[in-house]
Design a protein around this motif. Structure first.
Motif, PDB file in Angstrom:
ATOM      1  N   SER A   1      -4.611 -20.181  12.743  1.00  0.00           N
ATOM      2  CA  SER A   1      -3.163 -20.218  12.794  1.00  0.00           C
ATOM      3  C   SER A   1      -2.947 -20.250  14.221  1.00  0.00           C
ATOM      4  O   SER A   1      -1.751 -20.740  14.745  1.00  0.00           O
ATOM      5  CB  SER A   1      -2.587 -18.940  12.347  1.00  0.00           C
ATOM      6  OG  SER A   1      -2.815 -17.834  12.756  1.00  0.00           O
ATOM      7  N   ARG A   2      -4.055 -19.816  15.161  1.00  0.00           N
ATOM      8  CA  ARG A   2      -3.924 -20.088  16.481  1.00  0.00           C
ATOM      9  C   ARG A   2      -4.470 -21.024  17.054  1.00  0.00           C
ATOM     10  O   ARG A   2      -4.435 -21.635  18.044  1.00  0.00           O
ATOM     11  CB  ARG A   2      -4.260 -18.563  17.147  1.00  0.00           C
ATOM     12  CG  ARG A   2      -3.308 -17.608  17.260  1.00  0.00           C
ATOM     13  CD  ARG A   2      -3.904 -16.491  18.064  1.00  0.00           C
ATOM     14  NE  ARG A   2      -2.938 -15.187  18.076  1.00  0.00           N
ATOM     15  CZ  ARG A   2      -2.003 -14.959  18.854  1.00  0.00           C
ATOM     16  NH1 ARG A   2      -1.494 -15.875  19.757  1.00  0.00           N
ATOM     17  NH2 ARG A   2      -1.152 -13.950  18.838  1.00  0.00           N
TER      18      ARG A   2
ATOM     19  N   ASN B   1      -5.625 -24.262  17.018  1.00  0.00           N
ATOM     20  CA  ASN B   1      -5.301 -25.475  16.106  1.00  0.00           C
ATOM     21  C   ASN B   1      -4.509 -26.385  17.087  1.00  0.00           C
ATOM     22  O   ASN B   1      -4.109 -27.395  16.682  1.00  0.00           O
ATOM     23  CB  ASN B   1      -4.609 -25.136  14.957  1.00  0.00           C
ATOM     24  CG  ASN B   1      -3.294 -24.695  15.233  1.00  0.00           C
ATOM     25  OD1 ASN B   1      -2.714 -24.485  16.363  1.00  0.00           O
ATOM     26  ND2 ASN B   1      -2.276 -24.013  14.198  1.00  0.00           N
ATOM     27  N   ILE B   2      -4.423 -26.237  18.410  1.00  0.00           N
ATOM     28  CA  ILE B   2      -3.583 -26.725  19.069  1.00  0.00           C
ATOM     29  C   ILE B   2      -3.670 -28.429  19.303  1.00  0.00           C
ATOM     30  O   ILE B   2      -2.638 -28.894  19.425  1.00  0.00           O
ATOM     31  CB  ILE B   2      -3.336 -26.023  20.804  1.00  0.00           C
ATOM     32  CG1 ILE B   2      -2.190 -26.787  21.492  1.00  0.00           C
ATOM     33  CG2 ILE B   2      -4.760 -26.591  21.291  1.00  0.00           C
ATOM     34  CD1 ILE B   2      -1.786 -25.959  22.542  1.00  0.00           C
TER      35      ILE B   2
ATOM     36  N   GLY C   1      -7.408 -23.931  21.504  1.00  0.00           N
ATOM     37  CA  GLY C   1      -6.087 -23.142  21.746  1.00  0.00           C
ATOM     38  C   GLY C   1      -5.493 -23.049  23.175  1.00  0.00           C
ATOM     39  O   GLY C   1      -6.371 -23.411  24.198  1.00  0.00           O
TER      40      GLY C   1
END
Lengths: 462, 254
Positions: B15-16, B18-19, B64
């Motif tokens: 959720s963090r 994954n940029i 991230g």
């Protein structure tokens, strides 16, 4: 502030005329760039001549459309504007719009209306000293160019801290990355959507900024409207969505036809018929309404202006080509693409698709983002898909892994050639066609078809 | 691994981290497993969650923002470091990309703080003054005696330095690599892979997805060939974007 000399204005203007006549493009920013060479503070000097000051609009997505909606409302209000309507939104484009508005050495027009590139916003704000600053959203976009979202939000925070107290800052309450930027200013105006009947069940993969900027905890969402926009709060009580004074309280969508919205304002509700589709355009309409409210425009002008909205250059623009209608919809980042896909996936009849993925500087050289957009929405709805542009093959692979049958995929890098073939095929199959290009592919396609007389020229309005 | 193996993946902090659309890597692995009748299991391990090194075959950590890395680094040491070190030691596959790659090493030194990493490979990352290293990139290394090419995109402010004796993943053909100076890219120790080729690198290099799948399933498994026409074209497209010529494309044909 002193004006700009007539000689400098004249030289820059004649260059603009020449570059437009040559038909090679560049006419929307080249004259302004030259003017800035001759007079580096030309933007500040010329915009100081505008009696009502300027409105500056920035966002990742929707700035061209939002500015165009506000221009329509200002038109109804009979306020002459200086507007960079061609979408050239860095210093050269702003300077060109101002230059084009000069007559006998003086800027004609009451109000500046400038959409500005995210990375240029702080500089343009410093020079134009706007009376209204509208910041509408920040999404993951072209990380190779803009850097990380948090960094951009921090720089906007510093920009706002330096504004005089009378500047009206208008922020999207539903964007947790932006909403906090107005906390120290009592006159901040917030807009948002309170009707949650079109909300997404869960945030999409590309959603950013799902974390509290203060404590880092994951934000709790009561509703996700699109991307990371919605109704949220920090579980530790650090931060929650501000109550928007300008809010869409009732939204009814009618597919590609548009939407009906009721917008509440401190002066009472406004009912609007918005003739452009998608929830993302509802956001654009509410943002434009908030800016119009900050400018003290009337409810009649707002509803009339929104109803008269026309699609802008490549943003749900419908073209008639060989008796067949083609809807052009720009895609450029995951959240924007998701909203376009969501809108066309609601069509009940089958359709064909042409997608052009370019990787030039203005598109972002990094095409990774296509794996964040939910092309899965197309599976089972689309007839034939033509993939074009400099990275056509990678687009096709993305679609194959989104569950599109490989037999439906055609790969042809050449933009114009592939588009003609796709239109011919869709005419034969009597299906509508949607064209989804990235920015430079849109320019290339638009130039090609304008030359053949199928679409109004890019320069039609200037 | 006999009948119907399952590829069990553990994604760390998806959720963090994954940029750059790291999800593309998972999609590629999943679809290719499904096309071959191999089971696929994807587990997410977020902050505060412990990891069982024996329950997964492949661990993935993506990229991230600096702020995300700072947020997860402490939790990673507390809840995952021991398990990941054990997994690495035991020959499990770890693929760490971009920000995740930086966290594999001893530390990531930023202007105003030093983020302690997992320390499972011998490298350090430093945020040095100067431009971010951004652009298309292409690297080369040998797999089973044959040269192979990985193509992708890099975008990093940190410069990574390998300690002597710590092998890189590959040699830079185009682009910047670990630090823009020594010509090396990534790290490869045992079955631990780190790279700055960010986000969806497996869709651009489907052969590497298969290579990792094979290693994760025990190394001696034969993978059924798939119809990879589009995969090959996408690989060539990424090579072309990085400025690679047709000779390299031929080199990468199986």
């Amino acid at each position: 502030m002193e004006s700009v000399s007539k000689l400098k204005l004249g030289v820059a203007k004649s260059v603009g005329a020449a570059s437009r006549l040559s038909g090679r493009g560049g006419g929307t920013s080249l004259p302004g760039k030259l003017l800035l060479r001759l007079q580096d503070d030309a933007i500040a000097r010329l915009s100081s001549e505008l009696p009502r000051g300027a409105v500056v609009i920035s966002a990742t997505n929707g700035k061209t459309t939002t500015a165009s909606l506000l221009a329509s409302v200002l038109g109804r209000s009979r306020i002459p504007v200086v507007h960079n309507r061609a979408g050239a939104n860095m210093a050269g484009g702003i300077a060109t719009a101002l230059l084009d508005a000069t007559k006998h050495g003086q800027v004609q027009g009451q109000l500046g209306l400038f959409e500005v590139d995210e990375a240029w916003t702080a500089r343009i704000v410093e020079q134009t000293q706007p009376s209204v600053l509208l910041l509408a959203n920040l999404f993951r976009d072209q990380l190779d160019r803009y850097g990380e979202l948090e960094t951009l939000a921090d720089s906007w925070q510093q920009m706002i801290a330096q504004l005089p107290a009378e500047t009206r800052v208008v922020l999207n309450a539903d964007d947790p990355l932006l909403a906090g930027l107005g906390a120290d200013r009592p006159n901040t105006l917030y807009f948002g959507l309170t009707d949650t009947s079109h909300a997404e069940p869960v945030p999409r993969h590309a959603a950013d900024s799902k974390f509290c900027r203060r404590c880092g905890a994951p934000l709790e969402y009561e509703a996700v409207q699109l991307g990371h926009l919605g109704i949220y709060r920090c579980p530790n009580g650090d931060f929650a969505r501000p109550t928007p004074q300008i809010a869409a309280t009732k939204i009814t969508t009618h597919g590609m036809e548009g939407s009906e919205i009721t917008i509440s304002t401190p002066d009472g509700p406004i009912d609007c018929e918005l003739p452009i589709p998608g929830l993302y355009n509802v956001y654009n309409a509410v943002a434009a309404t908030a800016a119009a409210h900050a400018l003290d425009l009337t409810a009649g002008a707002i509803s009339g202006g929104l109803a008269a909205a026309r699609a802008v250059f490549g943003r749900v623009e419908t073209l008639e080509i060989g008796g067949h209608s083609v809807a052009l919809m720009l895609i450029k980042n995951p959240t924007g693409a998701n909203e376009v896909l969501r809108t066309i996936a609601e069509e009940s009849a089958p359709f064909d698709l042409w997608i052009a993925l370019n990787d030039k500087i203005a598109d972002g050289r990094d095409v990774s983002w296509i794996w964040d957009a939910d092309f899965e929405m197309l599976a089972g709805k689309v007839g034939q898909i033509t993939c074009s542009g400099t990275r056509a093959e990678e687009m096709a692979l993305r679609l194959a892994y989104a569950g599109i049958d490989r037999k439906r995929l055609i790969v042809e890098r050449a933009v114009e050639k592939s588009f003609d073939a796709a239109v011919a095929d869709s005419v034969r199959a009597a299906t509508p066609i949607f064209a989804l290009p990235t920015y430079t592919a849109l320019l290339e396609l638009r130039t090609a078809i304008a030359k053949r007389g199928d679409a109004p020229s890019y320069w039609g309005s200037t | 691994m006999n009948d119907s193996p399952t590829l069990r993946i553990c994604a760390l902090y998806p959720s963090r981290m994954n940029i750059y659309a790291d999800r593309g890597n998972m999609l590629l692995l999943q679809h290719r497993c499904e096309a071959r009748g191999i089971g696929f299991e994807l587990t997410a391990s977020e902050a505060g969650e412990h990891v069982d090194p024996d329950a997964h075959d492949l661990f993935y950590i993506g990229g991230g923002q600096d702020s995300d890395q700072i947020q997860i680094a402490g939790d990673m040491l507390e809840t995952k470091q021991a398990a990941l070190a054990e997994a690495a030691e035991g020959g499990k596959v770890i693929l760490a990309v971009c920000g995740g790659y930086q966290l594999l090493g001893e530390y990531y030194e930023l202007a105003d703080q030093k983020v302690e990493g997992l320390g499972i490979v011998d490298l350090r990352t430093v945020r040095e003054p100067g431009e971010r290293l951004i652009g298309n990139v292409m690297i080369e290394f040998e797999v089973d005696g044959s040269p192979r090419v990985l193509a992708g995109f890099e975008n990093h402010g940190g410069r990574t330095y390998l300690e002597s004796g710590c092998p890189p993943l590959g040699r830079v053909l185009k682009g910047h690599g670990n630090n823009g100076k020594d010509g090396f890219e990534g790290v490869h120790v045992n079955n631990v892979f780190g790279t700055y080729l960010h986000g969806p690198l497996l869709p651009k290099n489907a052969w590497f997805a298969d290579h990792l799948t094979r290693l994760a399933l025990g190394g001696d498994i034969e993978l059924e060939p798939l119809d990879d026409d589009l995969e090959d074209l996408a690989h060539e497209s990424a090579i072309r974007a990085a400025g690679g010529g047709s000779g390299l494309m031929r080199l990468t044909q199986r």
